[in-house]
Design an enzyme around this catalytic site. Structure first.
Site, PDB file in Angstrom:
ATOM      1  N   GLU A 263       0.875  -1.169   0.000  1.00  0.00           N
ATOM      2  CA  GLU A 263       0.000   0.000   0.000  1.00  0.00           C
ATOM      3  C   GLU A 263       0.916   1.225   0.000  1.00  0.00           C
ATOM      4  O   GLU A 263       1.831   1.300   0.824  1.00  0.00           O
ATOM      5  CB  GLU A 263      -0.881   0.043   1.259  1.00  0.00           C
ATOM      6  CG  GLU A 263      -1.862   1.213   1.208  1.00  0.00           C
ATOM      7  CD  GLU A 263      -2.589   1.468   2.531  1.00  0.00           C
ATOM      8  OE1 GLU A 263      -2.207   0.867   3.555  1.00  0.00           O
ATOM      9  OE2 GLU A 263      -3.537   2.280   2.525  1.00  0.00           O
TER      10      GLU A 263
ATOM     11  N   LYS B 196       4.253   0.591  11.246  1.00  0.00           N
ATOM     12  CA  LYS B 196       4.380   1.954  10.716  1.00  0.00           C
ATOM     13  C   LYS B 196       4.025   2.987  11.762  1.00  0.00           C
ATOM     14  O   LYS B 196       4.648   4.032  11.853  1.00  0.00           O
ATOM     15  CB  LYS B 196       3.449   2.124   9.513  1.00  0.00           C
ATOM     16  CG  LYS B 196       4.034   1.603   8.216  1.00  0.00           C
ATOM     17  CD  LYS B 196       3.011   1.710   7.078  1.00  0.00           C
ATOM     18  CE  LYS B 196       3.367   0.733   5.975  1.00  0.00           C
ATOM     19  NZ  LYS B 196       2.279   0.552   5.003  1.00  0.00           N
TER      20      LYS B 196
ATOM     21  N   ARG C 253       4.564 -13.681   8.806  1.00  0.00           N
ATOM     22  CA  ARG C 253       5.540 -12.622   8.595  1.00  0.00           C
ATOM     23  C   ARG C 253       6.702 -12.842   9.560  1.00  0.00           C
ATOM     24  O   ARG C 253       6.575 -13.550  10.543  1.00  0.00           O
ATOM     25  CB  ARG C 253       4.892 -11.248   8.779  1.00  0.00           C
ATOM     26  CG  ARG C 253       3.944 -11.211   9.932  1.00  0.00           C
ATOM     27  CD  ARG C 253       3.230  -9.885  10.185  1.00  0.00           C
ATOM     28  NE  ARG C 253       3.495  -8.823   9.278  1.00  0.00           N
ATOM     29  CZ  ARG C 253       2.570  -7.943   8.868  1.00  0.00           C
ATOM     30  NH1 ARG C 253       1.332  -8.071   9.280  1.00  0.00           N
ATOM     31  NH2 ARG C 253       2.886  -6.966   8.083  1.00  0.00           N
TER      32      ARG C 253
END
Length: 569
Positions: free
Chosen positions: A41, A276, A266
RNA sequence: UGCCCGGUCGUUCAAUUGGUAGGACAACGGAUUUUGGGUCCGUUUAUCGAGGUUCGAAUCCUCGCCGGGCAGCCA
């Protein structure tokens, strides 16, 4: 003919994803083709975790003779920006992956998505809901209670078509209506309870401008984008496992290309955080200088720190793919880094914490050049000349007035070797009024030029050094792990995760002395400062004074013997 | 007390699909070394638990236990 070792080496077992892909290829599913995609994204910078996904997505494609598309999931105009598209492309290229001419955007598919939504409405498989966000949440039920139908769920197809068209035309305010898939409110999987497909957002999009005021949800856009691109294997992280039934529902109802999604865990790394939100907080509160601060786990941060793309890729390749939760020892990453840097980084001498040494029997005002090997691991890298003279700097830590048994560097009366130069013996320790050692007086043995004694005598240590008169003055930034604990987000009641920051993750040494060959070093170049670690030239080096970032230290047995806590354990 | 996923050395990934549990990192010892680097050799440590099937189970079955994810008009 294959030998036993050949088959051993080539038999490296496939991870569960490659096993599945190999099986699909063998069975002729998708006609033997393999297409994957890397779907960031564009709302932030890529970090080391994204690198794992890239290694997988691009790696699988390449290994099976397929391709990997770069696709930006730009379905939310209020969060996404062109700036991020550009930086993401830079970072992917830096890592060494190539999307060819397949740079795709979910926003390229907005028209097709709209048509497909109409098709679902026409099949009575989607409806416009007038409930507020709160009402929808209320009626979705909970993890243990089923949901309740919306009062608008049974609208006629015509009415739905009309409302949906008017949503698109901009007749309604943000949040007043949504389009939902008519799957059923009683699924045990809350994601399947009539998921929202479109929401109204009157905002301009970085690519489509003001053309749209309704935007597809990720869940409605992603699978369809895969289908449009004929992505065969859509590799996603674990949190999308619960979404798969929804994706499959859309595929079935629309009758479109059936991409196969496979989920993997992950990769988390000790002493680091990758969210983030947290990274942004570190910057905004001034703990770090920006997204490319060399302590950041972002790819631009790692790059500035001096990491090589190859080391990062090697790391993820070594670590492998699985579905269980993990927390990989950052020492593994550092090990991959050193392994590669050891092979390619030119050796150089630099003193970061100087102690002056005067060679009393060396003539004043004179100097000579000595030959030094650029890289013992790669003799093709050649040699260079380093200047030697009467006044030198050595590392303060390389001298002890009263050394413990296992310390075999310089001490009063002791002889050591100066790398590529001479044996020297310490004859006197000079101190100031405060008792601080300010200088060492030594003698050298001219017979040992180059570093070997003709009489065969040995020394226990070899020290790096720099000639005072020939030194380049540089700033050196000593970086260390950003956090002091393995799991920075694991905190006791009343504690703040920021308390887990390593207070000494950066030490700036403004006046270090480097050998003169470093005068021409260019930003981005990497060196090994012998016995100290790997360093790279920072872009801040503009103003004539070079700036070096410590990428990673060398493994240091002495630090361990001396009880050093350099790895925080 | 819903659904989904997962549990193998300290960490991480394997185990030819039911046949001697292995590699890497870490740790520890030794050899070599003009970087206390590197290289080489060696050592220690693991199948969540209880039953069951089987000549044989990390692998199959049952029941537990533990961990993660899911209730955005975020992705």
């Amino acid at each position: 003919m294959t030998t036993a070792t050949d088959s051993l080496n080539s038999d490296r077992s496939l991870d569960f994803i490659r096993t599945a892909v190999a099986e699909d290829v063998r069975n002729g599913r998708y006609g033997g083709k393999v297409v994957t995609r890397f779907p960031p994204e564009p709302n932030g910078y890529l970090h080391i975790g994204h690198a794992k996904a890239m290694c997988l997505d691009f790696g699988v494609a390449e290994e099976f003779g397929g391709v990997c598309n770069l696709r930006f999931d730009d379905t939310n105009p209020v969060r996404e920006e062109q700036e991020y598209v550009d930086s993401i492309c830079d970072d992917i290229r830096w890592l060494g992956f190539d999307w060819g001419d397949r740079k795709c955007f979910a926003s390229d598919y907005f028209h097709q998505l709209y048509e497909w939504a109409v098709k679902l409405i026409e099949g009575d498989l989607a409806y416009v809901d007038d409930q507020s966000a709160d009402e929808i949440r209320e009626n979705r039920g909970t993890l243990t209670e089923l949901g309740r139908d919306s009062p608008h769920r049974d609208r006629s197809v015509e009415e739905n078509l009309d409302f949906f068209r008017r949503m698109k035309e901009g007749e309604f305010a943000d949040g007043s209506r949504v389009l939902r898939a008519k799957i059923g409110m009683s699924s045990p999987n809350p994601l399947m309870r009539d998921p929202v497909m479109y929401r109204i957002i009157h905002a301009s999009h970085h690519r489509t401008g003001d053309e749209w005021c309704i935007y597809p949800m990720y869940d409605w856009a992603h699978g369809q984008s895969d289908a449009l691109e004929e992505v065969t294997h859509s590799l996603a992280s674990l949190e999308y496992e619960n979404h798969r039934p929804m994706y499959d529902w859309y595929i079935k109802k629309l009758g479109i290309f059936p991409s196969r999604q496979i989920e993997f865990a992950r990769g988390n790394i000790t002493y680091t955080v990758t969210s983030k939100r947290r990274l942004r907080e570190l910057i905004e509160k001034g703990y770090l200088s920006g997204w490319d601060d060399p302590r950041m786990p972002t790819l631009c941060g790692l790059r500035r720190r001096g990491y090589t793309p190859k080391a990062i890729r090697q790391f993820w390749e070594d670590v492998g793919i699985a579905k269980r939760e993990n927390n990989i020892d950052i020492a593994k990453l550092e090990s991959c880094l050193r392994d590669q840097l050891n092979k390619v980084a030119p050796r150089v001498m630099g003193v970061i914490n100087p102690l002056k040494v005067v060679i009393e029997n060396y003539p004043e005002g004179e100097s000579e050049e000595l030959e030094a090997i650029n890289n013992p691991e790669d003799l093709a890298a050649g040699t260079r000349q380093v200047a030697f003279s009467r006044e030198l700097f050595i590392e303060r830590e390389d001298f002890m007035e009263d050394p413990p048994k296992k310390f075999f560097r310089l001490a009063p009366g002791r002889e050591v070797r100066l790398r590529y130069a001479f044996f020297i013996t310490c004859t006197e320790v000079v101190k100031d009024e405060a008792g601080q050692i300010v200088e060492l007086r030594c003698t050298y043995d001219p017979e040992t030029r180059g570093g070997d004694a003709p009489d065969g005598r040995k020394v226990k240590a070899t020290l790096h050094w720099v000639s005072v008169a020939h030194a380049v003055v540089a700033e050196v930034r000593l970086y260390d792990r950003l956090f002091a604990v393995e799991n920075p987000l694991e905190i006791a009641d009343g504690e703040d995760w920021l308390d887990n920051l390593n207070s000494t993750s950066l030490k700036v040494l403004p006046n270090c002395y480097l050998e003169s060959s470093l005068e021409e070093a260019r930003p981005g170049q990497r060196f090994q400062f012998e016995r100290l670690g790997y360093f790279s030239v920072d872009p801040d080096s503009a103003g004539g004074k070079p700036v070096f970032n410590r990428t990673v230290t060398l493994r240091d047995q002495w630090a361990r013997i001396a009880g050093g806590k350099q790895d925080g354990k």
